[in-house]
Design an enzyme around this catalytic site. Sequence first.
Site, PDB file in Angstrom:
ATOM      1  N   ALA A  75     -14.174 -39.865 -75.361  1.00  0.00           N
ATOM      2  CA  ALA A  75     -13.547 -40.814 -74.538  1.00  0.00           C
ATOM      3  C   ALA A  75     -14.449 -41.977 -74.236  1.00  0.00           C
ATOM      4  CB  ALA A  75     -12.898 -40.170 -73.132  1.00  0.00           C
ATOM      5  N   THR A  76     -15.734 -41.906 -74.365  1.00  0.00           N
ATOM      6  CA  THR A  76     -16.555 -43.139 -73.960  1.00  0.00           C
ATOM      7  C   THR A  76     -16.347 -44.277 -75.040  1.00  0.00           C
ATOM      8  OG1 THR A  76     -18.188 -41.932 -72.865  1.00  0.00           O
ATOM      9  CG2 THR A  76     -19.195 -43.841 -74.067  1.00  0.00           C
ATOM     10  N   SER A 201     -10.431 -37.087 -74.920  1.00  0.00           N
ATOM     11  CA  SER A 201     -11.509 -36.432 -75.246  1.00  0.00           C
ATOM     12  C   SER A 201     -11.132 -35.136 -75.612  1.00  0.00           C
ATOM     13  CB  SER A 201     -12.427 -36.225 -73.968  1.00  0.00           C
ATOM     14  OG  SER A 201     -13.750 -35.482 -74.222  1.00  0.00           O
ATOM     15  N   HIS A 203     -13.523 -32.602 -75.706  1.00  0.00           N
ATOM     16  CA  HIS A 203     -14.414 -31.461 -75.155  1.00  0.00           C
ATOM     17  C   HIS A 203     -13.978 -31.382 -73.578  1.00  0.00           C
ATOM     18  CE1 HIS A 203     -17.524 -33.594 -72.264  1.00  0.00           C
ATOM     19  NE2 HIS A 203     -17.119 -34.672 -72.982  1.00  0.00           N
ATOM     20  N   CYS A 326     -22.027 -38.092 -66.054  1.00  0.00           N
ATOM     21  CA  CYS A 326     -22.607 -39.106 -66.942  1.00  0.00           C
ATOM     22  C   CYS A 326     -23.567 -39.811 -65.828  1.00  0.00           C
ATOM     23  CB  CYS A 326     -21.600 -39.919 -67.152  1.00  0.00           C
ATOM     24  SG  CYS A 326     -20.857 -40.716 -65.818  1.00  0.00           S
TER      25      CYS A 326
END
Length: 382
Positions: A75-76, A201, A203, A326
Amino acid sequence: MKKPVYLDYAATTPVDPAVAEEMIKYLTPDGFFGNPASRSHGFGWQAEAAVEAARGQVASLIHADPREIVWTSGATESDNLAIKGAVAGRDKAHIITSVIEHKAVVDTCKWLEARGVEVTWLEPGSDGVIQPQQVFDALKPETILVSLMLVNNELGCVTDISTIGAELRARGVLFHVDAAQAAGKIAVDVATMPVDLMSLSGHKVYGPKGVGALYVRRSPDVRIEAQIHGGGHERGMRSGTLPTHQVVGMGKAFAISELGLVDEIRKLEALRAEFLGGLEGLSGVSLNGSETCRVPGIMNLSFEGVDAESLMLGLRQLAVSSGSACASATIEPSYVLRGIGLSEELAHRALRFSIGRFTTSEEIAFASAQIVDVVTRLRAVR
């Protein structure tokens, strides 16, 4: 409990055993280990077929067309691709986002801001919710993109994406939504939500780390500029050899989530009620963020008279966090909690508890009892 109780599902989820079993088929010599971009032999064809099947599974969960799914590393990367890709090549650009977005959005917008892009930073109310009118009031003639998350990763609050998106669509402004914490947790339907770009994402949905996707709407057609070059993969939007086993894992994870979504939501709601019920005898506990407009799996709680660091040290048998994974390298209080108006002192007293598919009632009872015991002891020695 023989092992620590995991209550940090918002940071990452364990891979579902059925997902791991499927992934191994695409790793070993007797499996389908080929490069999906190799079109000259059967090994590549088999890998490509698996990648496309997984693309369909991811698309199905959010009711998209498989051609609208672009594979990324997570997603980042999806956030970066969506935001930078939408702004690239614009002479004058204005972006709207909020101060409580995930760091992948916040840092990307700050990077662009330092390079001349105008950014409006919306501030939520104490409930952690960005109101649609805030977005509308911030719009300018040069606004090209609004980026807001569907579910906040620290608070669990839900943004009214449909109302915001309808107005943005009417005005021709692109809408990017980070749905990393929403997919597989609540119903997500891009067929009815006016969203142009959506980050996903693996995970966070019981799939593997290192794989994600960006939904890019085809009708009306959305154009973004690639940020990674070298081969023109993913319809020219994201180059690089796809990790077939991870892509397959994400697809399988999304398929499992789609089949069990209603039951899983019901289970998490029940576990949340049990957890909060187990803390009812403890005074000075407050829930940060909206009590109603939220997903059931994330609870951010402040404990009067107890700092989070001391509480976490006392809760050695529980895996919890004081904020987003994060930002765990910093000792500063959560910027999200400061963003909803909490003082530095109150923010330092907050912990995030997040539950998921493999959480049990026995673990919830144990966790709540541990919290009551440790908070009571810490308050007694103040």
